[in-house]
Design a protein around this motif. Sequence first.
Motif, PDB file in Angstrom:
ATOM      1  N   SER A 114       0.842  -1.191   0.000  1.00 22.73           N
ATOM      2  CA  SER A 114       0.000   0.000   0.000  1.00 22.73           C
ATOM      3  C   SER A 114       0.878   1.242   0.000  1.00 22.73           C
ATOM      4  N   ASN A 115       0.246   2.409  -0.092  1.00 24.45           N
ATOM      5  CA  ASN A 115       1.016   3.647  -0.105  1.00 24.45           C
ATOM      6  C   ASN A 115       1.860   3.788   1.157  1.00 24.45           C
ATOM      7  N   GLY A 116       3.067   4.312   0.978  1.00 24.59           N
ATOM      8  CA  GLY A 116       3.950   4.538   2.102  1.00 24.59           C
ATOM      9  C   GLY A 116       3.813   5.945   2.650  1.00 24.59           C
ATOM     10  N   SER A 117       4.743   6.319   3.520  1.00 25.00           N
ATOM     11  CA  SER A 117       4.734   7.650   4.128  1.00 25.00           C
ATOM     12  C   SER A 117       6.140   8.217   4.180  1.00 25.00           C
ATOM     13  N   LEU A 118       6.219   9.539   4.134  1.00 22.24           N
ATOM     14  CA  LEU A 118       7.472  10.254   4.348  1.00 22.24           C
ATOM     15  C   LEU A 118       7.323  11.033   5.645  1.00 22.24           C
ATOM     16  N   TYR A 119       8.178  10.706   6.628  1.00 21.26           N
ATOM     17  CA  TYR A 119       8.155  11.386   7.921  1.00 21.26           C
ATOM     18  C   TYR A 119       9.321  12.364   7.991  1.00 21.26           C
ATOM     19  N   VAL A 120       9.043  13.561   8.474  1.00 28.37           N
ATOM     20  CA  VAL A 120      10.050  14.624   8.531  1.00 28.37           C
ATOM     21  C   VAL A 120      10.280  15.009   9.987  1.00 28.37           C
ATOM     22  N   TYR A 121      11.550  14.922  10.427  1.00 30.91           N
ATOM     23  CA  TYR A 121      11.911  15.169  11.822  1.00 30.91           C
ATOM     24  C   TYR A 121      12.908  16.317  11.934  1.00 30.91           C
ATOM     25  N   ASP A 122      12.834  17.041  13.061  1.00 25.83           N
ATOM     26  CA  ASP A 122      13.908  17.983  13.351  1.00 25.83           C
ATOM     27  C   ASP A 122      15.094  17.193  13.913  1.00 25.83           C
ATOM     28  N   VAL A 123      16.214  17.872  14.116  1.00 28.78           N
ATOM     29  CA  VAL A 123      17.436  17.156  14.502  1.00 28.78           C
ATOM     30  C   VAL A 123      17.379  16.605  15.922  1.00 28.78           C
ATOM     31  N   THR A 124      16.364  17.000  16.692  1.00 31.31           N
ATOM     32  CA  THR A 124      16.205  16.435  18.033  1.00 31.31           C
ATOM     33  C   THR A 124      15.403  15.144  18.016  1.00 31.31           C
ATOM     34  N   GLY A 125      14.882  14.778  16.847  1.00 31.88           N
ATOM     35  CA  GLY A 125      14.131  13.530  16.734  1.00 31.88           C
ATOM     36  C   GLY A 125      12.638  13.669  16.896  1.00 31.88           C
ATOM     37  N   LYS A 126      12.111  14.892  16.820  1.00 36.24           N
ATOM     38  CA  LYS A 126      10.666  15.112  16.931  1.00 36.24           C
ATOM     39  C   LYS A 126      10.088  15.343  15.530  1.00 36.24           C
ATOM     40  N   MET A 127       8.959  14.675  15.251  1.00 38.68           N
ATOM     41  CA  MET A 127       8.380  14.762  13.914  1.00 38.68           C
ATOM     42  C   MET A 127       7.718  16.120  13.680  1.00 38.68           C
ATOM     43  N   ALA A 128       7.995  16.698  12.497  1.00 36.45           N
ATOM     44  CA  ALA A 128       7.403  17.980  12.121  1.00 36.45           C
ATOM     45  C   ALA A 128       6.126  17.772  11.311  1.00 36.45           C
ATOM     46  N   TYR A 129       6.154  16.844  10.366  1.00 37.51           N
ATOM     47  CA  TYR A 129       4.979  16.543   9.546  1.00 37.51           C
ATOM     48  C   TYR A 129       5.235  15.260   8.773  1.00 37.51           C
ATOM     49  N   SER A 130       4.193  14.772   8.099  1.00 37.67           N
ATOM     50  CA  SER A 130       4.327  13.575   7.269  1.00 37.67           C
ATOM     51  C   SER A 130       3.592  13.780   5.956  1.00 37.67           C
ATOM     52  N   VAL A 131       4.007  13.011   4.936  1.00 36.47           N
ATOM     53  CA  VAL A 131       3.444  13.118   3.593  1.00 36.47           C
ATOM     54  C   VAL A 131       3.191  11.700   3.070  1.00 36.47           C
ATOM     55  N   THR A 132       2.079  11.504   2.378  1.00 36.28           N
ATOM     56  CA  THR A 132       1.783  10.206   1.767  1.00 36.28           C
ATOM     57  C   THR A 132       2.588  10.052   0.479  1.00 36.28           C
ATOM     58  N   THR A 133       3.134   8.868   0.270  1.00 41.48           N
ATOM     59  CA  THR A 133       3.935   8.585  -0.930  1.00 41.48           C
ATOM     60  C   THR A 133       3.281   7.450  -1.718  1.00 41.48           C
ATOM     61  N   GLY A 134       4.012   6.962  -2.734  1.00 44.04           N
ATOM     62  CA  GLY A 134       3.569   5.807  -3.478  1.00 44.04           C
ATOM     63  C   GLY A 134       3.947   4.523  -2.755  1.00 44.04           C
ATOM     64  N   ILE A 135       3.901   3.414  -3.469  1.00 43.80           N
ATOM     65  CA  ILE A 135       4.195   2.104  -2.891  1.00 43.80           C
ATOM     66  C   ILE A 135       5.714   1.893  -2.816  1.00 43.80           C
ATOM     67  N   ILE A 136       6.200   1.562  -1.647  1.00 47.66           N
ATOM     68  CA  ILE A 136       7.622   1.335  -1.353  1.00 47.66           C
ATOM     69  C   ILE A 136       8.475   2.555  -1.692  1.00 47.66           C
ATOM     70  N   PRO A 137       8.340   3.626  -0.925  1.00 47.96           N
ATOM     71  CA  PRO A 137       9.202   4.807  -1.138  1.00 47.96           C
ATOM     72  C   PRO A 137      10.635   4.464  -0.778  1.00 47.96           C
ATOM     73  N   GLY A 138      11.549   4.587  -1.776  1.00 48.86           N
ATOM     74  CA  GLY A 138      12.904   4.100  -1.562  1.00 48.86           C
ATOM     75  C   GLY A 138      14.011   5.121  -1.686  1.00 48.86           C
ATOM     76  N   LYS A 139      13.730   6.289  -2.277  1.00 43.46           N
ATOM     77  CA  LYS A 139      14.782   7.303  -2.437  1.00 43.46           C
ATOM     78  C   LYS A 139      14.171   8.688  -2.342  1.00 43.46           C
ATOM     79  N   ILE A 140      15.008   9.641  -1.867  1.00 41.95           N
ATOM     80  CA  ILE A 140      14.563  11.012  -1.603  1.00 41.95           C
ATOM     81  C   ILE A 140      15.561  11.972  -2.230  1.00 41.95           C
TER      82      ILE A 140
END
Length: 355
Positions: A324-350
């Motif tokens: 199923s669709n994957g997700s992209l999670y975005v964190y600050d350098v302290t390890g706390k999540m800022a937001y997330s984005v829905t991706t396609g199936i098996i997101p493998g490169k950014i």
Amino acid sequence: MKQFKLNYLLITLAFVSLLASCKKDKDPEFRLPTQGVYVLSQGNFNQNNSTLSYYDYRDKTTNPDIYQSSNGVKLGDTGNDVGIYGSKMYIVVNNSNRVTIADAKTAKLNKQITIAQPRFVVFYDKNAFVTSYNGTVSVIDTASLTITKTITVGRNPEQMAISNGKLYVANSGGLDFSYNFDKTVSVIDLTTLAETKKITVTDNPVSLAADSYNNIYVLSMGNYGGDATHPPIDPGMTVINAQTDVVRSKPAVSLGYSVPILAQGDFVYFPTADNKIAMFNAKTQTMERANFITDATTVTTPFALAFDKLTNQIFIADAKDYSSNGSLYVYDVTGKMAYSVTTGIIPGKIAFINK
């Protein structure tokens, strides 16, 4: 009185100038460069459903497949890697046997180059280097977009890293289902474009990263537990001194079978067997902490890692259940999540881009 009139005139001019600048800020013509992130999702093997999504930082909108919307055709089967060099974006589409070169800002197709089962791409001095499962690295001139040389390396090469004028190539042997995996890293001189040596590491090396302390980190997948006649070889890390090309150490780490790696600043990030994101201290060569993530969020199947130097954030792609669709999670350098984005199936490169 004259001094008062002069000061009044200067204040008036400054106010008019401020109004003009505010008007310019609202005018799209004067917007600052937009930055966003591309996420290449592999899709399912033989399903021709790879996608290239784009998330716009400014508008906070997602185009679920900017490649298809820009070109009117699908990207292909099993998109494995994406990299941006200059004004061009290089998309490695493994099961379609091609490297697709597109405009980095629009994803509009420029050219496609046929390479047998290409895997990954890196860039150095006007060249793109692409590994192929046929045991080679293809050198693509980024001006003419033609293959100028093919370098023979080990079996089924995967990721690459560059340090000290050398290209390091992980030779996995990953297609050898008789447990006869490769266990070497090829070293290529980037001046002569010739392999100079092979370095022995843990079996089935796939992921590489270079830090700022002249170290190459190699993540190997082992032999998947072995069988009745092949003793198990666990996944592991090998650290190579990029000055001497000698193995420096093999730190005791917990690795699963999904092994993206990110070297950024003083730290190296990689997923553990229980899907946490470990932090290894590149300066002290010791484990920093077991999990980079410090809030309550969890990542089911970490499949890609990246760092955006402009926003100072770490990006983690989650392949979830691989169907199923994957997700992209975005964190600050302290390890706390800022937001997330829905991706396609098996997101493998950014990949990151200014527009």
